[in-house]
Scaffold this motif. Structure first.
Motif, PDB file in Angstrom:
ATOM      1  N   SER A   1       0.828  -1.208   0.000  1.00  0.00           N
ATOM      2  CA  SER A   1       0.000   0.000   0.000  1.00  0.00           C
ATOM      3  C   SER A   1       0.860   1.254   0.000  1.00  0.00           C
ATOM      4  O   SER A   1       0.553   2.237  -0.686  1.00  0.00           O
ATOM      5  CB  SER A   1      -0.939  -0.005   1.210  1.00  0.00           C
ATOM      6  OG  SER A   1      -0.205   0.043   2.423  1.00  0.00           O
ATOM      7  N   LEU A   2       1.964   1.236   0.765  1.00  0.00           N
ATOM      8  CA  LEU A   2       2.865   2.390   0.773  1.00  0.00           C
ATOM      9  C   LEU A   2       3.536   2.569  -0.583  1.00  0.00           C
ATOM     10  O   LEU A   2       3.694   3.707  -1.056  1.00  0.00           O
ATOM     11  CB  LEU A   2       3.923   2.210   1.861  1.00  0.00           C
ATOM     12  CG  LEU A   2       3.436   2.316   3.312  1.00  0.00           C
ATOM     13  CD1 LEU A   2       4.573   2.021   4.275  1.00  0.00           C
ATOM     14  CD2 LEU A   2       2.837   3.690   3.593  1.00  0.00           C
ATOM     15  N   ALA A   3       3.918   1.469  -1.223  1.00  0.00           N
ATOM     16  CA  ALA A   3       4.543   1.550  -2.535  1.00  0.00           C
ATOM     17  C   ALA A   3       3.577   2.115  -3.574  1.00  0.00           C
ATOM     18  O   ALA A   3       3.942   2.970  -4.392  1.00  0.00           O
ATOM     19  CB  ALA A   3       5.048   0.170  -2.966  1.00  0.00           C
TER      20      ALA A   3
ATOM     21  N   SER B   1       0.928   4.021  -2.939  1.00  0.00           N
ATOM     22  CA  SER B   1       0.687   5.422  -2.606  1.00  0.00           C
ATOM     23  C   SER B   1       1.835   6.312  -3.090  1.00  0.00           C
ATOM     24  O   SER B   1       1.618   7.399  -3.648  1.00  0.00           O
ATOM     25  CB  SER B   1       0.490   5.585  -1.102  1.00  0.00           C
ATOM     26  OG  SER B   1      -0.599   4.838  -0.640  1.00  0.00           O
ATOM     27  N   PHE B   2       3.061   5.837  -2.887  1.00  0.00           N
ATOM     28  CA  PHE B   2       4.228   6.595  -3.327  1.00  0.00           C
ATOM     29  C   PHE B   2       4.264   6.721  -4.851  1.00  0.00           C
ATOM     30  O   PHE B   2       4.546   7.791  -5.392  1.00  0.00           O
ATOM     31  CB  PHE B   2       5.496   5.912  -2.822  1.00  0.00           C
ATOM     32  CG  PHE B   2       6.767   6.624  -3.202  1.00  0.00           C
ATOM     33  CD1 PHE B   2       7.109   7.832  -2.615  1.00  0.00           C
ATOM     34  CD2 PHE B   2       7.615   6.088  -4.151  1.00  0.00           C
ATOM     35  CE1 PHE B   2       8.256   8.487  -2.957  1.00  0.00           C
ATOM     36  CE2 PHE B   2       8.773   6.736  -4.505  1.00  0.00           C
ATOM     37  CZ  PHE B   2       9.106   7.941  -3.913  1.00  0.00           C
ATOM     38  N   TYR B   3       3.930   5.637  -5.534  1.00  0.00           N
ATOM     39  CA  TYR B   3       3.920   5.653  -7.011  1.00  0.00           C
ATOM     40  C   TYR B   3       2.857   6.614  -7.525  1.00  0.00           C
ATOM     41  O   TYR B   3       3.113   7.407  -8.455  1.00  0.00           O
ATOM     42  CB  TYR B   3       3.661   4.243  -7.527  1.00  0.00           C
ATOM     43  CG  TYR B   3       3.530   4.171  -9.034  1.00  0.00           C
ATOM     44  CD1 TYR B   3       4.660   4.186  -9.850  1.00  0.00           C
ATOM     45  CD2 TYR B   3       2.274   4.066  -9.636  1.00  0.00           C
ATOM     46  CE1 TYR B   3       4.539   4.095 -11.235  1.00  0.00           C
ATOM     47  CE2 TYR B   3       2.148   3.981 -11.008  1.00  0.00           C
ATOM     48  CZ  TYR B   3       3.271   4.003 -11.805  1.00  0.00           C
ATOM     49  OH  TYR B   3       3.148   3.937 -13.157  1.00  0.00           O
ATOM     50  N   CYS B   4       1.667   6.582  -6.916  1.00  0.00           N
ATOM     51  CA  CYS B   4       0.590   7.483  -7.346  1.00  0.00           C
ATOM     52  C   CYS B   4       0.944   8.929  -7.072  1.00  0.00           C
ATOM     53  O   CYS B   4       0.615   9.827  -7.867  1.00  0.00           O
ATOM     54  CB  CYS B   4      -0.702   7.116  -6.631  1.00  0.00           C
ATOM     55  SG  CYS B   4      -1.381   5.503  -7.112  1.00  0.00           S
ATOM     56  N   SER B   5       1.623   9.209  -5.956  1.00  0.00           N
ATOM     57  CA  SER B   5       2.006  10.587  -5.645  1.00  0.00           C
ATOM     58  C   SER B   5       3.021  11.087  -6.653  1.00  0.00           C
ATOM     59  O   SER B   5       3.017  12.278  -7.016  1.00  0.00           O
ATOM     60  CB  SER B   5       2.578  10.654  -4.231  1.00  0.00           C
ATOM     61  OG  SER B   5       3.781   9.913  -4.121  1.00  0.00           O
ATOM     62  N   LEU B   6       3.902  10.217  -7.126  1.00  0.00           N
ATOM     63  CA  LEU B   6       4.852  10.632  -8.148  1.00  0.00           C
ATOM     64  C   LEU B   6       4.149  10.943  -9.467  1.00  0.00           C
ATOM     65  O   LEU B   6       4.529  11.891 -10.182  1.00  0.00           O
ATOM     66  CB  LEU B   6       5.897   9.536  -8.368  1.00  0.00           C
ATOM     67  CG  LEU B   6       6.901   9.299  -7.223  1.00  0.00           C
ATOM     68  CD1 LEU B   6       7.835   8.149  -7.581  1.00  0.00           C
ATOM     69  CD2 LEU B   6       7.685  10.551  -6.901  1.00  0.00           C
ATOM     70  N   LYS B   7       3.135  10.158  -9.797  1.00  0.00           N
ATOM     71  CA  LYS B   7       2.400  10.387 -11.029  1.00  0.00           C
ATOM     72  C   LYS B   7       1.627  11.701 -10.979  1.00  0.00           C
ATOM     73  O   LYS B   7       1.462  12.382 -11.987  1.00  0.00           O
ATOM     74  CB  LYS B   7       1.450   9.222 -11.297  1.00  0.00           C
ATOM     75  CG  LYS B   7       2.132   7.937 -11.738  1.00  0.00           C
ATOM     76  CD  LYS B   7       2.819   8.114 -13.082  1.00  0.00           C
ATOM     77  CE  LYS B   7       3.425   6.792 -13.565  1.00  0.00           C
ATOM     78  NZ  LYS B   7       4.093   6.964 -14.895  1.00  0.00           N
TER      79      LYS B   7
END
Length: 213
Positions: free
Chosen positions: A202-204, A206-212
């Motif tokens: 879930s953290l991975a 979330s981090f990927y979506c925030s970068l996008k």
């Protein structure tokens, strides 16, 4: 019963004040709901008092008569994890300016509401349940807003980041998973491994979506 009560309040104009955000309206029903939650949680703890006593005895004394081999966590890990977590929350609240009595009461309010929601969701077979009142309201009105410092009020506002409208809390899912773990007799550590893996994913994501974004 609630419908009749609301009709009576509307007819007579009775009110104890405005409703809280993310809480039941009217506020009188919200406070009744919190009282019911407290009674249910205290009753559940009382029923489980023998098991809890054994868990604490195993954690502090290493009592060989208490077998915790079938538990999700060892009694020592569960008890000390609980105590350390509670201490961390109180210290964190103190660090952001919340006074000690308010911090303790807020933690107690969170525990009552979260345990009540978990029991209702698990035993009722529901996807989620909404709390009748946000946890911050209990310490806020127990001490009175006029008696709280600006730092305490600000700290309570910041606590909405981790204890607010608890619809999608982890505890009901965790309780159901623990039941499956016990019924299937999985090896100890399987449950914790699954939780850590899910958290990492879930953290991975979330981090990927925030970068996008």
């Amino acid at each position: 019963f609630n419908t009749a009560e609301v009709a009576l309040f509307n007819r007579t104009g009775f009110s104890i004040g405005g409703s809280e955000t993310y809480s039941i309206d009217p506020s009188a029903l919200a406070w009744q709901g919190v009282g019911a939650f407290a009674a249910m949680v205290v009753g559940g703890v009382w029923v489980a008092r023998s098991h809890l006593r054994d868990a604490f005895r195993k954690a502090f004394r290493g009592d060989l008569c208490v077998d915790d081999s079938g538990e999700v966590l060892s009694c020592r890990a569960a008890v000390f994890g609980l105590l350390i977590s509670a201490l961390f929350i109180v210290l964190w609240l103190g660090a952001v300016g919340v006074s000690f009595p308010v911090a303790v009461l807020l933690l107690l309010s969170v525990v009552i509401i979260y345990l009540g929601l978990t029991r209702i969701a698990v035993e009722g077979g529901l996807v989620f349940v909404r709390s009748p009142l946000v946890p911050q309201s209990l310490p806020l009105y127990a001490f009175g807003p006029a008696n709280l410092s600006g730092a305490t009020m600000t700290g309570l506002a910041l606590s909405y980041g981790w204890a607010c409208d608890p619809i999608a809390i982890f505890m009901p899912s965790g309780a159901n998973a623990a039941k499956i773990h016990s019924d299937r007799r999985f090896p100890r550590g399987t449950y914790l491994t699954a939780v850590v893996l899910a958290l990492a994913i879930s953290l991975a994501v979330s981090f990927y979506c925030s970068l996008k974004l």
